[in-house]
Design a protein around this motif. Structure first.
Motif, PDB file in Angstrom:
ATOM      1  N   THR A 170      67.365 -12.217  -2.892  1.00  0.00           N
ATOM      2  CA  THR A 170      68.296 -13.124  -2.968  1.00  0.00           C
ATOM      3  C   THR A 170      68.818 -13.530  -1.970  1.00  0.00           C
ATOM      4  OG1 THR A 170      70.269 -12.072  -3.734  1.00  0.00           O
ATOM      5  CG2 THR A 170      68.614 -12.379  -5.487  1.00  0.00           C
ATOM      6  N   GLY A 171      68.904 -12.690  -0.846  1.00  0.00           N
ATOM      7  CA  GLY A 171      69.555 -12.981   0.445  1.00  0.00           C
ATOM      8  C   GLY A 171      70.588 -11.926   0.793  1.00  0.00           C
ATOM      9  N   ALA A 183      64.242 -16.862   5.333  1.00  0.00           N
ATOM     10  CA  ALA A 183      63.091 -16.572   4.389  1.00  0.00           C
ATOM     11  C   ALA A 183      62.034 -15.920   5.221  1.00  0.00           C
ATOM     12  CB  ALA A 183      62.587 -17.780   3.697  1.00  0.00           C
ATOM     13  N   GLY A 184      61.236 -14.940   4.731  1.00  0.00           N
ATOM     14  CA  GLY A 184      60.093 -14.137   5.278  1.00  0.00           C
ATOM     15  C   GLY A 184      60.485 -13.148   6.453  1.00  0.00           C
ATOM     16  N   ARG A 198      65.218 -20.029  -1.243  1.00  0.00           N
ATOM     17  CA  ARG A 198      66.029 -20.184   0.114  1.00  0.00           C
ATOM     18  C   ARG A 198      66.994 -18.973  -0.221  1.00  0.00           C
ATOM     19  NH1 ARG A 198      70.996 -22.307   1.667  1.00  0.00           N
ATOM     20  NH2 ARG A 198      71.387 -22.799  -0.346  1.00  0.00           N
ATOM     21  N   PRO A 199      66.883 -18.038   0.724  1.00  0.00           N
ATOM     22  CA  PRO A 199      67.594 -16.689   0.324  1.00  0.00           C
ATOM     23  C   PRO A 199      69.173 -17.264   0.898  1.00  0.00           C
ATOM     24  CG  PRO A 199      65.684 -16.205   1.474  1.00  0.00           C
ATOM     25  CD  PRO A 199      65.508 -17.515   1.451  1.00  0.00           C
ATOM     26  N   ILE A 200      70.247 -16.757   0.251  1.00  0.00           N
ATOM     27  CA  ILE A 200      71.262 -17.226   0.630  1.00  0.00           C
ATOM     28  C   ILE A 200      72.411 -16.054   1.087  1.00  0.00           C
ATOM     29  CG2 ILE A 200      71.395 -19.135  -0.903  1.00  0.00           C
ATOM     30  CD1 ILE A 200      72.862 -17.699  -2.792  1.00  0.00           C
ATOM     31  N   ASP A 201      73.355 -16.413   1.766  1.00  0.00           N
ATOM     32  CA  ASP A 201      74.599 -15.642   1.989  1.00  0.00           C
ATOM     33  C   ASP A 201      75.076 -15.427   0.760  1.00  0.00           C
ATOM     34  OD1 ASP A 201      77.247 -14.885   2.592  1.00  0.00           O
ATOM     35  OD2 ASP A 201      76.693 -14.999   4.643  1.00  0.00           O
ATOM     36  N   SER A 202      75.722 -14.238   0.077  1.00  0.00           N
ATOM     37  CA  SER A 202      76.220 -14.200  -1.271  1.00  0.00           C
ATOM     38  C   SER A 202      77.521 -15.068  -1.345  1.00  0.00           C
ATOM     39  CB  SER A 202      76.363 -12.920  -1.576  1.00  0.00           C
ATOM     40  OG  SER A 202      77.348 -12.130  -1.027  1.00  0.00           O
ATOM     41  N   ALA A 203      78.223 -15.293  -0.173  1.00  0.00           N
ATOM     42  CA  ALA A 203      79.546 -16.014  -0.367  1.00  0.00           C
ATOM     43  C   ALA A 203      78.993 -17.591  -0.705  1.00  0.00           C
ATOM     44  CB  ALA A 203      80.064 -16.352   1.039  1.00  0.00           C
TER      45      ALA A 203
END
Length: 335
Positions: free
Chosen positions: A10-11, A27-28, A55-60
């Motif tokens: 997820t990031g 990504a990738g 779109r992997p995200i920063d969990s913030a």
């Protein structure tokens, strides 16, 4: 079902790379490292299927909608894999692991949430060891619940909290023992693991509108009153000690009473790292209960907030939500 473990990226820090603005998930970038780790284990790790959010995200940047997206992916693929690993950023990892325990009741298979404090591309990364431990736990049938693995402990997902911004043992479960210790062997405390009960379901729909607020000396009643205006449906109030608040502040208590009278579910948890809300132990705590608040006992703030959002999102009436917040649904509180 196959013996593969689904790894959902997820990031978060584990898959970050350096950019002109600082480390960021791309990504990738993570997939080749995972393939190399599994292939070089010479069969000590289970085969994996890798899936990455678009779109992997920063969990913030994570939102309740992201919790629901993760839950839907796991539910849709439940029958295809023996276990699941969710790679996630550490900042809001405890919120996601808590939410998944309520969004996926009776899932009946291991869901291990993990990540790292150092990107896996760096030589000193803790991501490799966390990933390896998570894959090994996910491949076993003896912890069929949502957990959070970090460092040398496997924690119940809705009991975990982040306790260190930079240390490699960043998570702990001060109010509940670890489900397993990750050392030379993985030592599971079988007596603590929740057995599967009922059929697996998905409750990932629209979540309730909730908030959390921490009490402090001089807290303004008007701030509370403004926060509790519509569309707010639920509030987690982080109180002092055993669930105490300023009982001499009549405006504060009036704001709590007005909110609960309008149907806002106000749940009291403790600011303390250890311990539990104890209704009736102190007059200052009893005043909050008389104003309509309900005790959250030893739930973490993360567990109380996500549980409240899920219950309210199910469209349950206020009385039912109030009662269920005081019940142990997924191991989140000590009955």
């Amino acid at each position: 079902m196959t013996s593969t473990v689904l790894v959902l990226h997820t990031g978060g820090t584990i898959g970050m790379v350096d950019t002109p603005d600082g480390a960021a998930p791309v990504a990738g970038a993570l997939g080749p490292y995972l393939d190399w780790i599994v292939e070089s284990s010479r069969g000590e790790l289970p085969p994996i299927s890798f899936l990455e959010l678009d779109r992997p995200i920063d969990s913030a940047n994570a939102t309740p909608e992201d919790w629901c997206t993760i839950a839907r992916i796991l539910h849709e693929r439940r029958d295809d894999h023996s276990g699941f690993v969710v790679l996630h950023g550490t900042d809001t990892m405890a919120y996601t692991s808590s939410a998944l325990s309520f969004l996926l009741p009776s899932f009946g298979k291991p869901v291990v949430v993990t990540g790292s404090q150092i990107p896996i591309a760096r030589i000193r990364s803790d991501g490799r060891q966390n990933l390896i431990g998570a894959l090994q736990v996910a491949a076993r049938p003896d912890v069929p619940e949502v957990t959070l693995l970090f460092g040398e402990v496997l924690l119940r997902g809705n009991r975990a909290m982040k306790i260190d911004a930079s240390g490699l043992d960043a998570f702990d479960s001060p109010r509940f023992p670890p489900l397993a210790r990750i050392g030379i062997d993985i030592e599971v405390n079988d007596a603590l693991v929740r057995p599967r009960a009922g059929e697996p379901t998905l409750t990932a729909g629209q979540l309730g509108d909730v908030a959390a607020m921490r009490l402090f000396p001089g807290f303004s009643a008007s701030t509370l009153a403004n926060l509790c205006r519509p569309p707010l449906q639920g509030l987690v109030l982080e109180a002092y000690g055993a669930g105490n608040g300023p009982s001499d502040d009549r405006d504060f208590l009036a704001a709590v009473e007005a909110a609960t009278a309008r149907g806002v579910v106000v749940v009291i948890v403790t600011q303390c790292v250890r311990g539990s809300v104890q209704p009736g132990a102190y007059a200052t705590g009893s005043a909050l209960i008389r104003a309509g608040a309900v005790p959250g006992y030893d739930m973490t703030s993360e567990a109380a907030l996500t549980k409240l959002a899920v219950l309210l999102g199910r469209g349950l009436d206020t009385e039912t939500v109030t009662q269920m917040m005081q019940l142990d649904l997924a191991g989140e509180l000590t009955a």
